[in-house]
Structures are given as C-alpha cells and as structure tokens.
Design a protein around this motif. Sequence first.
Motif, PDB file in Angstrom:
ATOM      1  N   GLU A 246       0.803  -1.193  -0.129  1.00  0.00           N
ATOM      2  CA  GLU A 246       0.058  -0.325  -0.062  1.00  0.00           C
ATOM      3  C   GLU A 246       0.754   1.333   0.082  1.00  0.00           C
TER       4      GLU A 246
ATOM      5  N   HIS B 181      -3.604   4.062   4.035  1.00  0.00           N
ATOM      6  CA  HIS B 181      -2.942   2.329   3.905  1.00  0.00           C
ATOM      7  C   HIS B 181      -2.459   1.826   3.996  1.00  0.00           C
TER       8      HIS B 181
ATOM      9  N   GLU C 158     -10.033   3.081  -2.946  1.00  0.00           N
ATOM     10  CA  GLU C 158     -10.191   1.351  -4.155  1.00  0.00           C
ATOM     11  C   GLU C 158     -10.731   1.602  -4.984  1.00  0.00           C
TER      12      GLU C 158
HETATM   13 FE   FE2 Z   1      -4.268   0.977  -1.231  1.00  0.00          FE
END
Ligand code: FE2
Length: 263
Positions: A44, A81, A160
Amino acid sequence: MSAAEAGVLDLRDEARAVELELDTYPDDLRGPAIGTWCGRMLNEYGSAGVFEALAAQLEETGFGEELARECLGFASEERRHGVLCGAVVEALGGSARAQTRAQAPFPAHPDAPPRAAVLRNVIHVCCMSETVAVSLIGAERLEMPEGPLRELLTGIYADEIGHARFGWRLLDAVGPSLTEAERNAVEAYLPVAFAHLEHHELLHLPLRQPPPDGDQLGLCAGSDARELFYDTLSSVIRPGLARFFKPDRVGEAHQVDEAHRVV
Ligand SMILES: [Fe+2]
Ligand SMILES: [Fe+2]
C-alpha cells in the motif's frame, strides 16, 4: 527521518497512533496475520510513489492540474492505507517496520505518443491493478465479521473504488477521440500489461490454505482469490477495455491466462 529511508519502511509511530484494538481472535492466527498485514503495509505504501509519478506524467502531457491533483490525493490515501495496515500489525503484537522491496521504475513509454503513454499507465494502474484490488478487498471484507478490522478495511475499500474509477472515467473521456496512432500504441502495450498484472497478482496470492477462521483477520484462501482475480479479468477488465480496443488485443492474453489457470 522519512518513513522509507535506507530500504526500511518504519511506520511504527503513525501506526501506533491509530490505536486500533482488534476483537479477540484465535492465537494461532497471530503469526500468519502479522506476515500478511506487513506485506500489505509495504504494498500500500509503495503504491503512493506510483500515483505521484502518474500525477507528474498527467501534468507534463497536458491532461490538466485537476487530474494530477486527484492523483496526488490517491498517493496520500495509499500512504494512509500503509499506516492502517501497519496499525493492524501493531495491534497483533508485531512491529510496523519492514525491509522495503525493490520497485520497478514507473514507465515513461517514450515510444508512444504522449496521450497513449499516459493511457498505458492509467490502464495498467487503475483499470487493471486497482480494479483487481476492489474485487479482492471487497470479497475479503464480505467474509470478515463485523468489527474494527472490517471497519478499517471498508475505508480502504472505498478509496480503492475511487482509484479504479479514476482510470475508467479517464478512458471513457479520452478513448473515443484517440487517433489511430494513439490507439495502436495503447493496444501494442495491452498484452504486456496483462502479463505483468497476472505475474504480480499470482505472486501475491500464493496457493496456501489459511488456518481455520482465518477470515476474521483477512486470511483468505489463495485459490479463491485467484479465481476471483480471473473472474474480474474476464467479467470487468476485458469487457471494459474491449469497448475501445480491438477484441483480439484484449482477448489475446485471455487465452494465455486461461491456459495457466490454477483453480
Ligand atoms: Fe490502497
Ligand atoms: Fe489504490
């Protein structure tokens, strides 16, 4: 010191500041879950650099400041994230600090006309990788019981979706006005992007059975995730691209990955 100096990503302070507390879980899930969430933390956080590079490319090629700014916002979300995944690692008793992996340089595609060069990257990053992320995280979220971890995953999932939609929206806006040279240049790259996507996803979806009750900490069966990956390719990504590009260019890789289907 920056969070990613010297090949080490150290998010311990930011991750602890999240103060995530998990519901009780079977003790034997702790080890595998720490490994999984640590890997996600690296992935991430690493995605932030991809969106920063895409933002720069959008601006340089005249796509406008607004789209570039949107991409920079995605970069911040990916960093967040990373911190949230690190918070899971810390809540499990692990350490949100890990060796970073080498990342392939962001491709400039100097062989393609400028708009096609951007579109190659937008398709690869948003229409392919982020769309697959939406499927995989969405499924994982559905299998997870209500609780703080599912709530955390829901936040990531929502972002996302935004990253994937950005690509499909841009493709819808630009696709109809592509010149023949631009279309050819994008089409020439599609099999490369499909092959890269498949290689990357299979690497991150090993065929191992998770421990019983692994769902509650996001430990899913690799075989199920691979099946979902291939379903996403055939039911979402390929049809979406076939609206603008020759079906044989979009379909070629289909036969390759069907042949390698492992589920
Ligand atoms: Fe992500
Ligand atoms: Fe993303």
